[in-house]
Structures are given as C-alpha cells and as structure tokens.
Design an enzyme around this catalytic site. Structure first.
Site, short mmCIF file in Angstrom:
data_model
loop_
_atom_site.label_atom_id
_atom_site.label_comp_id
_atom_site.label_asym_id
_atom_site.label_seq_id
_atom_site.Cartn_x
_atom_site.Cartn_y
_atom_site.Cartn_z
N LYS A 83 0.86 -1.19 0.00
CA LYS A 83 0.00 0.00 0.00
C LYS A 83 0.90 1.24 0.00
CE LYS A 83 -3.92 0.17 2.42
NZ LYS A 83 -4.75 0.11 3.65
O1 G3P Z 1 -8.94 0.59 4.74
C1 G3P Z 1 -8.70 1.85 5.27
C2 G3P Z 1 -9.23 1.94 6.64
O2 G3P Z 1 -8.48 1.13 7.49
C3 G3P Z 1 -9.37 3.30 7.17
O3 G3P Z 1 -10.52 3.26 7.90
O4 G3P Z 1 -12.12 3.90 9.61
O5 G3P Z 1 -9.71 4.60 9.81
O6 G3P Z 1 -11.18 5.64 8.11
P1 G3P Z 1 -10.89 4.44 8.92
#
Ligand code: G3P
Length: 215
Positions: A83
């Site tokens: 990533k």
């Molecule tokens: O896949 C990306 C994710 O882990 C981010 O999620 O909830 O931290 O915005 P969040």
C-alpha cells in the site's frame, strides 16, 4: 464482489477465513499498532492464513525507499501487496513497480482525479476512503461511482477497493455500484450477517421442534 477484511487482528482474520469468505486482507500502520507485535512477524502470520492479497503499507517518504520496501515485501511472499499513499513519490514508485510486475494498492485516496492518475500509473488496486469523506460531509459513495465509471470508460485494470467502511450500507451501496472489492472491518462483517428476525425465527423453530412428539 470480493471481500477483504480490514484489520491486522489474527483472530478476526482466521474467523472470516474459516467461513470461507476471505478474499484478502488490508492493514495500515494504525491497525498494526493495535496488535502489539512486530509488523514483519504479524504480516508473515497473516500471509499464513490468507492466500489472497495481503496489503501492507510502505512508510518511506521517497520513491526509491517505497520501491525498496515493495520489492522486499514481494520477495517475502508473492501475495503481499504494497500500500502506497497517494502522493507524488508514491505515484512514481507505483509506475516503477508496475514495470517490475510488483502489485501496489494506492491508499488515502479522496478524489476521482487522484484515481485517474493512479490507474494511469499502473496500480493494481486503488483504495478510496469513503468513511473519512462522509466524516467531513462529502458523500464518499460518489467517489466510488466516479471511479468505477472512469475505469470502465477506459478499460483500466486497476481494481476499486472500497475502504474506510463504517457500516453495512456502505457495503450494499458498493455492491450496487459494482465496485470490485470492499474491505470491511470485523464489526461490520458481524453486522452484515446478523438479523434480529433470523434470531427470533430460529428460536421459534427450535422451541416448536421441541414440542413435536418423539416417535
Ligand atoms: O482501509 C482503510 C481503513 O483502514 C481506514 O478506515 O475507519 O480509519 O477511516 P478508517
């Protein structure tokens, strides 16, 4: 639609793998920091459970450093996908890695224009963060619609990984739009499965079964 799990927690990954529903895993440094284990060790353990793409994040801030990290991940296990944040050195690294046949997933994506450049650079995956857009009063799902349309228009091979998923409706909307992949946190996977009417119905059937005379 492929289903990835968005966690670095081994128990949660095993649970979805045991269900036969695990197409891949996505991690990020925040998720890894919760597991209290060296990142490399954790990644190897995840790769033992998941045969599909295991997405692990590069942290270098320059293209050469990112390329080195991605090469090293790829050498350790062919299903590691690196990533890479959507910034200039990141895109440069994606192009180089694409030429070497090393898969990348460009992350922290918030606009269709970023998505267009990412596909042109040759990324295997793009990760638009819809929940974080919703958080600032933008409609995250609009970005998914745009990316799916743009990639279809030009036959780009880059697959859309709907990320930053917060609830089951995000998953359903993504499926309606036809996104390639949704990466889902463990608690949302539970919510997708559970329905109170199923629980009530099962209880009633079991109670009634107990009333049937045994022959
Ligand atoms: O896949 C990306 C994710 O882990 C981010 O999620 O909830 O931290 O915005 P969040």
């Amino acid at each position: 639609m492929k289903l990835f799990i968005d966690t670095a927690n081994l128990d949660a990954i095993r649970r979805v793998a045991d269900l036969g529903l695990l197409d891949g895993v996505t991690t990020n440094p925040t998720l890894v920091s919760r597991e209290k284990m060296p990142a490399d060790k954790l990644y190897d353990e995840i790769a033992k459970i998941c045969e599909g793409p295991v997405n692990v994040e590069a942290v270098s801030q320059d293209a050469d450093g990112i390329v080195e990290e991605a090469r090293a991940f790829h050498k350790r296990a062919p299903n590691f996908v690196t990533k890479i944040p959507c910034f200039e050195p990141g895109l440069k690294a994606v192009r180089q890695l694409a030429e070497e046949g090393i898969p990348t997933n460009v992350t922290l994506v918030f606009s269709p224009s970023q998505g267009l450049l990412i596909a042109k650079a040759g990324a295997k995956f793009v990760s638009p963060f819809i929940g974080r857009l919703d958080d600032i009063s933008h409609t995250g799902m609009d970005l998914i619609e745009d990316l799916v349309m743009i990639y279809e228009n030009y036959d780009f091979d880059t697959e859309v990984v709907v990320a930053s998923v917060r609830h089951p409706l995000h998953v359903l909307e993504a499926a309606r739009i036809g996104a390639d992949i949704v990466t889902i946190p463990p608690d949302v996977i539970d919510k997708l499965l559970k329905h109170p009417l199923t629980d009530i119905g099962m209880k009633k059937f079991l109670d009634d079964y107990a009333k049937i005379p045994k022959g």
